[in-house]
Motif scaffolding. Structure first.
Motif, PDB file in Angstrom:
ATOM      1  N   ARG A 276       9.304   5.089   0.536  1.00 32.51           N
ATOM      2  CA  ARG A 276       8.786   6.440   0.321  1.00 32.51           C
ATOM      3  C   ARG A 276       9.337   7.028  -0.964  1.00 32.51           C
ATOM      4  O   ARG A 276       8.622   7.677  -1.725  1.00 32.51           O
ATOM      5  CB  ARG A 276       9.161   7.332   1.505  1.00 32.51           C
ATOM      6  N   VAL A 277      10.621   6.793  -1.201  1.00 28.47           N
ATOM      7  CA  VAL A 277      11.227   7.315  -2.432  1.00 28.47           C
ATOM      8  C   VAL A 277      10.597   6.642  -3.646  1.00 28.47           C
ATOM      9  O   VAL A 277      10.193   7.299  -4.606  1.00 28.47           O
ATOM     10  CB  VAL A 277      12.748   7.079  -2.412  1.00 28.47           C
ATOM     11  N   LEU A 278      10.479   5.324  -3.562  1.00 26.89           N
ATOM     12  CA  LEU A 278       9.949   4.582  -4.714  1.00 26.89           C
ATOM     13  C   LEU A 278       8.490   4.938  -4.985  1.00 26.89           C
ATOM     14  O   LEU A 278       8.022   4.854  -6.108  1.00 26.89           O
ATOM     15  CB  LEU A 278      10.078   3.081  -4.468  1.00 26.89           C
ATOM     16  N   ARG A 279       7.785   5.331  -3.931  1.00 27.75           N
ATOM     17  CA  ARG A 279       6.387   5.691  -4.108  1.00 27.75           C
ATOM     18  C   ARG A 279       6.243   6.832  -5.109  1.00 27.75           C
ATOM     19  O   ARG A 279       5.360   6.813  -5.962  1.00 27.75           O
ATOM     20  CB  ARG A 279       5.799   6.105  -2.769  1.00 27.75           C
ATOM     21  N   PHE A 280       7.153   7.788  -5.012  1.00 27.06           N
ATOM     22  CA  PHE A 280       7.064   8.921  -5.932  1.00 27.06           C
ATOM     23  C   PHE A 280       7.354   8.477  -7.362  1.00 27.06           C
ATOM     24  O   PHE A 280       6.707   8.923  -8.302  1.00 27.06           O
ATOM     25  CB  PHE A 280       8.017  10.034  -5.495  1.00 27.06           C
ATOM     26  N   THR A 281       8.314   7.585  -7.519  1.00 30.43           N
ATOM     27  CA  THR A 281       8.582   7.045  -8.860  1.00 30.43           C
ATOM     28  C   THR A 281       7.339   6.365  -9.400  1.00 30.43           C
ATOM     29  O   THR A 281       6.944   6.573 -10.548  1.00 30.43           O
ATOM     30  CB  THR A 281       9.718   6.009  -8.778  1.00 30.43           C
ATOM     31  N   ALA A 282       6.708   5.565  -8.543  1.00 37.11           N
ATOM     32  CA  ALA A 282       5.501   4.859  -8.977  1.00 37.11           C
ATOM     33  C   ALA A 282       4.422   5.845  -9.401  1.00 37.11           C
ATOM     34  O   ALA A 282       3.713   5.629 -10.379  1.00 37.11           O
ATOM     35  CB  ALA A 282       4.981   3.973  -7.844  1.00 37.11           C
TER      36      ALA A 282
ATOM     37  N   LEU B 261       0.837  -1.205   0.000  1.00 37.36           N
ATOM     38  CA  LEU B 261       0.000   0.000   0.000  1.00 37.36           C
ATOM     39  C   LEU B 261       0.868   1.249   0.000  1.00 37.36           C
ATOM     40  O   LEU B 261       0.638   2.178  -0.767  1.00 37.36           O
ATOM     41  CB  LEU B 261      -0.903   0.014   1.234  1.00 37.36           C
ATOM     42  N   ALA B 262       1.868   1.240   0.879  1.00 37.15           N
ATOM     43  CA  ALA B 262       2.729   2.414   0.991  1.00 37.15           C
ATOM     44  C   ALA B 262       3.427   2.691  -0.326  1.00 37.15           C
ATOM     45  O   ALA B 262       3.698   3.822  -0.687  1.00 37.15           O
ATOM     46  CB  ALA B 262       3.762   2.201   2.100  1.00 37.15           C
ATOM     47  N   LEU B 263       3.692   1.619  -1.065  1.00 37.99           N
ATOM     48  CA  LEU B 263       4.405   1.780  -2.326  1.00 37.99           C
ATOM     49  C   LEU B 263       3.458   2.203  -3.442  1.00 37.99           C
ATOM     50  O   LEU B 263       3.775   3.074  -4.249  1.00 37.99           O
ATOM     51  CB  LEU B 263       5.090   0.458  -2.675  1.00 37.99           C
TER      52      LEU B 263
ATOM     53  N   ILE C 171       3.007  15.672   3.353  1.00 38.53           N
ATOM     54  CA  ILE C 171       3.088  14.736   4.480  1.00 38.53           C
ATOM     55  C   ILE C 171       4.537  14.329   4.729  1.00 38.53           C
ATOM     56  O   ILE C 171       4.960  14.120   5.873  1.00 38.53           O
ATOM     57  CB  ILE C 171       2.168  13.526   4.244  1.00 38.53           C
ATOM     58  N   GLU C 172       5.342  14.270   3.655  1.00 36.52           N
ATOM     59  CA  GLU C 172       6.757  13.964   3.850  1.00 36.52           C
ATOM     60  C   GLU C 172       7.448  15.096   4.602  1.00 36.52           C
ATOM     61  O   GLU C 172       8.286  14.868   5.471  1.00 36.52           O
ATOM     62  CB  GLU C 172       7.453  13.747   2.498  1.00 36.52           C
ATOM     63  N   ILE C 173       7.081  16.337   4.243  1.00 37.02           N
ATOM     64  CA  ILE C 173       7.672  17.482   4.944  1.00 37.02           C
ATOM     65  C   ILE C 173       7.295  17.436   6.413  1.00 37.02           C
ATOM     66  O   ILE C 173       8.129  17.633   7.299  1.00 37.02           O
ATOM     67  CB  ILE C 173       7.191  18.795   4.297  1.00 37.02           C
ATOM     68  N   LEU C 174       6.035  17.132   6.660  1.00 29.51           N
ATOM     69  CA  LEU C 174       5.577  17.056   8.047  1.00 29.51           C
ATOM     70  C   LEU C 174       6.370  16.028   8.827  1.00 29.51           C
ATOM     71  O   LEU C 174       6.781  16.264   9.957  1.00 29.51           O
ATOM     72  CB  LEU C 174       4.103  16.660   8.071  1.00 29.51           C
TER      73      LEU C 174
ATOM     74  N   THR D 224      -1.622   5.585   3.057  1.00 29.37           N
ATOM     75  CA  THR D 224      -0.233   5.425   2.630  1.00 29.37           C
ATOM     76  C   THR D 224       0.732   5.761   3.748  1.00 29.37           C
ATOM     77  O   THR D 224       1.673   5.015   4.022  1.00 29.37           O
ATOM     78  CB  THR D 224       0.040   6.349   1.431  1.00 29.37           C
ATOM     79  N   ALA D 225       0.474   6.905   4.377  1.00 26.21           N
ATOM     80  CA  ALA D 225       1.395   7.353   5.429  1.00 26.21           C
ATOM     81  C   ALA D 225       1.399   6.370   6.590  1.00 26.21           C
ATOM     82  O   ALA D 225       2.454   5.942   7.059  1.00 26.21           O
ATOM     83  CB  ALA D 225       0.992   8.737   5.902  1.00 26.21           C
TER      84      ALA D 225
END
Lengths: 555, 401
Positions: free
Chosen positions: A476-482, A363-365, A412-415, A459-460
């Motif tokens: 988290r990094v790969l999530r953005f790629t996805a 899910l997170a991915l 949410i990543e910034i938070l 996700t978070a």
């Protein structure tokens, strides 16, 4: 005329594609080569490295003590240089009148110990008259007498070399120079400052020992010895760092771990060339196999129980002085989703929680990526009633789904990042602000749709369930790629992304052990501890992928 | 080195895939009009169309049919801010749009001139054909585009409306979406033996290909409300609407065709004339084709188990074995009556086989079927049919007598 010619030329896109077909592989090749070169040049062992230029005031390693008290003291003073924290305490030994001096660094040594066990016997008790003749004969007798009769301290050494003396003193040892004696004593007085053993912050467990490593290597090895009382536990000591030397310990079970694996670890440790490994993260990055991979090939942990568990499986642990994080090699992907608690709880609940973690990792991915591809490409795949709700809720959202999702995900990543860096008293305030932003406000402001808020929240929360923090960052990094893949190609893109990811995982290795094992290559015996944790009674074998010397857990 | 070449080729291949792909451009879900219902009527121009036609806004076309699309949710484009659940006026949850023409596809594309957001038919649930249109044109003609189209799912339900399809797709109930309502009615099959198995597009296609006559569920409408009632009969040779079966007929037909799982069978007790009702729980029917020379006859065996669910007899009669037997016979008689009526309609009124008798012949006597299939409906009309019905009351509910 010109228009006629143009009409015969195929569309310009074809030329662009043809050009790319040729250029892109060449460019990629150049890029990868360049990467490889830069990686190799920075960390590899170079046999013919020019030695650093000699400094004028440096002590040559060969310099010996002369045995003349005054001369030695001066040369020690000179070698140590103008350091305010180094103390020279001179006194006479009672009974003989022999002059002596101790050299130590204030703050690094245990003053009480030295006062009662070094100064007191020498200054107050002294040497009885019957024994004084012993004392005056030669350097060797003085040495023997003092070390055997006068210093009730456990750790004592004698050295002739000036450099060794200086280095030990700077590390917290007290050095004792005696008139008429060749060389000097090095008395173990170092007292490392260490904090109490506390529960590890990064890996909290409900059930399990509340013990975590500390920054002191001796404490950590002690913890290992304490928790893994076994005569086969071997702790091999190394020194790493060119300029600042740090102690490093490789721990393994000598009758379990694969000797090839241990050799490999030792070789890689010895190849490390770096000024100062500040933290075990440095070591981790210098010994891993694939620098370009987003996945960690070395696991870090603060928990002694996790390390012991890994050692008993036949893995090797690396402990570095100055950090509470121990490293475990080799690591497989499934380990990143496992928590020691899986084994402490009953096997059914343990397995359930582990499956839950696998689901939440997926899910997170993929959750935001799936959201984007459903919303933007495949509205027909959403159940009709849900689709209607989404359409209504997305009315008035000005952004396409990718931008919408990016806004929320970045927020949410910034938070989260801010939450880690913030001083403790401000933490709750940020929670409120963050909760408001992520929650209602963004929806009310019409920037995002309520449905996305659910997706982002899921996700978070899901990414918090991953027990190894660094694996969480990877996802988290790969999530953005996805998300980008999804925004370009929809579900097709998500599938492609997942395939690329899987193919990468399959070729990745950690210390020679395939990262995706026991799935690929398939190891049926190891599957007992993969997604479902079988009852302990059934898990009779150690993981086969590690090729342990002793394959049976129970004899 | 080899590894890097492999990386490079994989990366460049995926890069090219991005460039060559056709589905670059996404279409956000809120930028499309989701249609859930489609109604097909005989040409009947709406006022809007008449008005714009007067302004010259028309294109060359014959007036053959009027298509109604049901769009949900009915976004007007004004982006009204909803204030929680309590909206000001109970507005309709759907939007019916109508256009007239002679090509279904052209009408669909004509909507692009009319609606700011393109129609997508992924969520199309129900297609309603008016009996009037189906009487004039063959279903094959009407449905040609719909069956060819890739957007429309083959699981889409097809029903026939007694009156106009627009009416069947309209509702007075606030918040109700008629298309989903019709779709939902089908799910009540386990409660009623008056609903035929849902005819989806894919089933319709194959049935039409096979040349058999078939039934489509019939929808009747009054005052903006809908009800399934009976079924429309389509002749296999022409694919045109030829008549209707009533609810009562349908019950009889379903005893023959289907394994009835619910519903009710009501009759009156022999002596007293009180109402008694039987609820079939489990029934099984077999159609046995018998062939002697070229003569085909059928025997139908129906066995059913169920419960005595209602008995108005007063004073109450205790459920003795004899009484139950009497009732069983009564129910068998009732079912036989239903079956007789529907067989009569099929064989002598409409001359069609919509009960699956032909299928049985095809399965059991394939060689014979090849000879008779061309003119099956006529052959069927003259085939003698016998039937036996066995009802078993196994249960009396929770009554204590």
């Amino acid at each position: 005329m010109w228009s006629v010619i143009v009409s015969y030329i195929p569309k310009w896109t074809i030329w662009v594609q043809a050009l790319l077909l040729v250029l892109v592989p060449i460019l990629m090749l150049a890029l990868t080569n360049w990467f490889r070169k830069s990686i190799n040049s920075s960390y590899s062992l170079k046999p013919n490295k020019p030695s650093p230029p000699e400094r004028e005031d440096s002590v040559s390693p060969q310099a010996l003590m002369t045995g003349l008290y005054d001369a030695d003291l001066t040369s020690v003073r000179k070698a140590i240089g103008n350091n305010g924290d180094v103390e020279f305490r001179e006194f006479t030994i009672r009974g003989t009148g022999t002059r002596a001096a101790i050299v130590f660094v204030d703050g690094l040594m245990d003053n009480d110990l030295m006062d009662t066990h070094l100064i007191r016997p020498l200054m107050l008790v002294g040497i009885p008259e019957a024994e004084q003749e012993h004392f005056n004969r030669s350097s060797d007798t003085i040495k023997a007498y003092i070390s055997s009769q006068m210093l009730p301290v456990s750790e004592i050494k004698h050295t002739d070399r000036l450099l060794e003396l200086v280095q030990s003193v700077l590390a917290g040892t007290t050095s004792l120079l005696v008139d008429g004696m060749q060389g000097a004593f090095l008395v173990g007085s170092a007292k490392g400052k260490s904090r109490n053993i506390e529960e590890p912050l990064s890996e909290a467990l409900l059930r399990g020992p509340r013990v975590g490593f500390t920054e002191r290597l001796a404490d950590n090895t002690g913890l290992l010895r304490l928790h893994g009382k076994n005569e086969s536990l071997l702790l091999t000591r190394f020194e790493v760092g060119n300029r600042v030397k740090k102690d490093l310990v490789i721990a393994y079970m000598k009758d379990i771990a694969d000797p090839k694996l241990v050799d490999e670890v030792v070789t890689r440790i010895q190849k490390i060339e770096i000024d100062d490994p500040l933290e075990s993260g440095y070591i981790e990055q210098l010994i891993e196999e694939n620098v370009m991979s987003p996945f960690q090939q070395v696991q870090n942990t603060e928990r002694p129980d996790r390390v012991i568990g890994a050692l008993l499986e036949g893995r090797v642990a690396i402990l570095l002085d100055g950090t509470p994080y121990a490293l475990i090699v080799p690591v497989t992907f499934s380990m990143l989703l496992q928590s020691p608690e899986d084994y402490y709880e009953r096997w059914i609940s343990g397995s359930f929680v582990r499956l839950l973690r696998v689901l939440s990792a997926l899910l997170a991915l993929l959750a935001p990526a799936l959201y984007i591809s459903f919303i933007s490409f495949h509205p027909g795949l959403i159940p009709t009633k849900l689709a209607l709700t989404i359409i209504e809720s997305r009315q008035g959202v000005p952004f396409p789904s990718l931008i919408e999702a990016l806004i929320m995900e970045v927020a949410i990543e910034i938070l989260r990042e801010a939450g880690i860096r913030l001083p403790k008293p401000i933490g709750p305030a940020m929670g409120i602000v963050g909760g408001l932003i992520i929650g209602d406000a963004a929806v009310n402001a019409g920037i995002v749709s309520p449905f996305l808020v659910i997706v982002v929240a899921v996700t978070a929360i899901s990414s918090f369930t991953i027990p190894v923090y660094s694996a969480g960052i990877t996802l988290r990094v790969l999530r953005f790629t996805a998300m980008f893949f999804a925004a370009v190609l929809g579900l097709f893109g998500v599938v492609m992304f997942f395939l690329l990811l899987c193919s990468h995982l399959v070729i990745l290795k950690s210390f020679g052990v395939p990262y995706a094992s026991p799935m690929v290559p398939y190891g049926i015996s190891d599957l007992k501890d993969f997604l479902i944790r079988f009852p302990l009674k059934v898990m009779k074998k150690r993981p086969q992928m590690l090729n342990p010397k002793d394959p049976d857990r129970r004899n | 080195m080899n590894r890097y070449i492999r990386y490079a080729s994989v990366l460049s291949a995926s890069l090219l895939l991005f460039l060559t792909t056709g589905c670059w451009s996404s279409n956000e879900i809120e930028d499309v009009s989701v249609i859930v219902g489609l109604g097909l009527d005989i040409a009947n121009e709406s006022r809007f169309e008449r008005d714009i036609n007067q302004q010259g806004a028309s294109y060359p076309k014959k007036k053959v049919l009027t298509a109604t699309v049901q769009i949900v949710p009915p976004i007007t484009g004004k982006n009204e801010k909803k204030s929680g659940g309590s909206s000001s006026s109970p507005s309709k949850a759907y939007l019916n749009e109508q256009l007239t023409g002679d090509s279904v596809f052209q009408i669909f594309r004509q909507f692009s001139l009319r609606r700011d957001r393109p129609l997508v038919a992924h969520h199309l649930k129900v297609i309603v054909v008016s009996s009037e249109l189906a009487r004039r044109y063959s279903l094959e003609q009407i449905f040609d585009f719909i069956l060819r189209d890739n957007d429309i799912r083959p699981s889409c339900l097809v029903v026939v409306s007694h009156r106009s399809a627009l009416e069947a797709l309209s509702s007075n109930e606030p918040g109700e979406i008629p298309a989903l309502y019709l779709m939902g009615l089908v799910d009540n099959r386990y409660r009623s033996n008056k609903i035929i198995p849902p005819m989806s597009l894919i089933k319709l296609d194959s049935t039409m290909q096979s040349g058999e006559s078939f039934l489509l569920q019939n929808v009747v409408t009054a005052q903006g409300e809908h009800k399934f009632s009976g079924a429309a009969i389509f002749k296999g040779s022409t694919k045109k609407w030829i008549g209707e079966l009533s609810q009562y007929d349908l019950e009889g037909l379903l005893w023959v065709m289907e394994d009835v799982k619910g519903g009710s069978l009501k009759t009156y007790a022999p002596k007293t004339g009180h109402t008694v009702t039987y609820e079939p729980k489990n029934s099984h029917s077999t159609i046995i084709p018998k062939v002697q020379g070229d003569e085909i006859s059928f025997h139908i065996k129906i066995e059913s188990e169920g419960r005595l669910i209602e008995d108005w007899s007063f004073p109450e009669i205790p459920s003795s074995g004899q009484y139950i037997n009497e009732l069983e016979q009564q129910f068998e008689e009732e079912a036989r009556k239903q079956i007789e009526q529907v067989l009569n309609k099929m064989q002598h009124v409409y001359h069609v086989d919509v009960g699956g008798f032909g299928d049985q012949v095809r399965i059991k006597h394939p060689k014979l079927w090849k000879k008779v299939k061309e003119n099956w409906d006529e052959t069927f009309s003259h085939a003698p049919i016998t039937y036996e019905v066995k009802m078993n009351i196994t249960d009396f509910g929770s009554s204590t007598d």
